[in-house]
Write an enzyme that holds these catalytic residues in place. Structure first.
Site, mmCIF file in Angstrom:
data_model
loop_
_atom_site.group_PDB
_atom_site.id
_atom_site.type_symbol
_atom_site.label_atom_id
_atom_site.label_comp_id
_atom_site.label_asym_id
_atom_site.label_seq_id
_atom_site.Cartn_x
_atom_site.Cartn_y
_atom_site.Cartn_z
ATOM 1 N N CYS A 134 -2.693 4.050 -2.173
ATOM 2 C CA CYS A 134 -2.415 2.633 -1.916
ATOM 3 C C CYS A 134 -0.922 2.351 -2.002
ATOM 4 C CB CYS A 134 -3.177 1.763 -2.915
ATOM 5 S SG CYS A 134 -2.829 -0.002 -2.769
ATOM 6 N N CYS A 137 -0.032 -0.896 -3.781
ATOM 7 C CA CYS A 137 -0.245 -0.842 -5.231
ATOM 8 C C CYS A 137 0.901 -0.104 -5.935
ATOM 9 C CB CYS A 137 -1.555 -0.133 -5.557
ATOM 10 S SG CYS A 137 -3.014 -0.776 -4.724
ATOM 11 N N ASP A 138 1.318 1.014 -5.368
ATOM 12 C CA ASP A 138 2.209 1.932 -6.078
ATOM 13 C C ASP A 138 3.566 2.161 -5.425
ATOM 14 O OD1 ASP A 138 0.073 2.370 -7.865
ATOM 15 O OD2 ASP A 138 -0.766 3.909 -6.552
#
Length: 305
Positions: A134, A137-138
């Site tokens: 992701c 997300c990261d």
């Protein structure tokens, strides 16, 4: 009351749309999701092909859809459906979750899919330690670092562009000799001067505490090459969530997706399916259209029973 006309399992784009349409048709309906509403749609960094928006993130669009859906239906987030059984009487299905039990006259499965893994050596070991599925997300943690994006579809190239914009030094690695992504995304990759490595697979992910390198295999020559990196993002497809469908003996195709007709009906009466769990094009706008069709089909079938 835990009795509903329609229960929709999954609160992704298709499930939320089904809730909007079912509610506007006058049914009492419930959406249940084991996570937050949106599913994988929350991870889409930018969309440029959703009608009405030149550019919008998946998270922003989901929040708009969620607000609209909850005006027309009940929504239970962070509640996993563990079992669906057929019952006699007006309410044909009993739906058991991690928190409660519900009854419904009809079911719409919008259970979605999850990220497919590479099954490369070291992948599980370094998950969360440099291996990610992701970008939204990261990606922030990899600004200024050397990373690779593995995959050749729309999602892979979209996320590569996103990572580049965050300041990461990203290279796209794909096992074929050309990308499967839409042409405009391929053009954007070239314009952004993002390096690509084609005809290569990831054989191993290496490091001590964190990812430090990957071993790539040339699919034409079988030559192995170790590439120093700080992180690897993986976007190589999805696995449909069909556990509940199997409980109901719903027909699946050879790839494990639910088989549906033009009205989103499965082979089981009063059970419909939409979105990534089904056979068909994996696009947000398609899932929304299928949600509208499924809700309307369920309403019509309940009216004519």
């Amino acid at each position: 009351m835990n009795e509903y006309d329609i229960i929709i399992i999954g609160a992704g784009p298709g499930g939320l749309t089904a809730g909007i349409y079912a509610g506007r048709l006058g049914t009492r309906n419930l959406i249940i999701d084991r996570d937050l509403a949106g599913g994988l749609g929350r991870e889409v960094p930018e969309m440029e092909n959703y009608p009405g928006f030149d550019n919008i993130s998946g998270l922003e669009l989901i929040e708009k859809m969620k607000a609209q859906a909850t005006k027309n239906c009940d929504l239970r987030e962070m509640e996993e459906v563990t079992e669906i059984t057929k019952t006699d009487g007006e309410y044909r299905f009993t739906v058991k979750t991690s928190k409660d039990t519900y009854q419904s006259k009809a079911i719409i499965l919008a259970t979605g899919s999850s990220h497919r893994h590479l099954e490369a050596k070291g992948e599980e070991e370094f998950k969360g330690k440099g291996v990610s599925y992701c970008a939204t997300c990261d990606g922030f943690f990899f600004a200024g670092r050397d990373i690779i994006m593995v995959g050749g579809g729309n999602s892979a190239l979209q996320e590569a562009l996103y990572l580049k914009n965050l300041g990461a030094n990203v290279t796209v690695v794909h096992r074929r000799d050309e990308f499967r992504a839409q042409k405009h995304l391929q053009n954007q990759i070239k314009e952004a001067e993002i390096p690509t490595i084609l005809n290569a697979t990831v054989e191993e992910i290496k490091g001590e505490m964190l990812v430090e390198s990957v071993v790539l295999k040339d699919t034409k020559t079988n030559e192995l090459k170790e590439l120093p990196i700080n992180g690897i993002f993986i976007s190589v497809g999805y696995i449909p969530h069909t556990e509940l469908a199997k409980q109901l003996d719903i027909n699946l195709d050879e790839s494990g997706h639910i088989i549906i007709d033009k009205k989103q009906k499965t082979n089981v009466d009063y059970v419909y399916a939409i979105g990534d769990v089904c056979v068909g094009l994996k696009q947000w706008v398609v899932a929304c259209g299928e949600g509208a069709v499924a809700a309307t089909s369920a309403f019509e079938d309940l009216q004519n029973q």
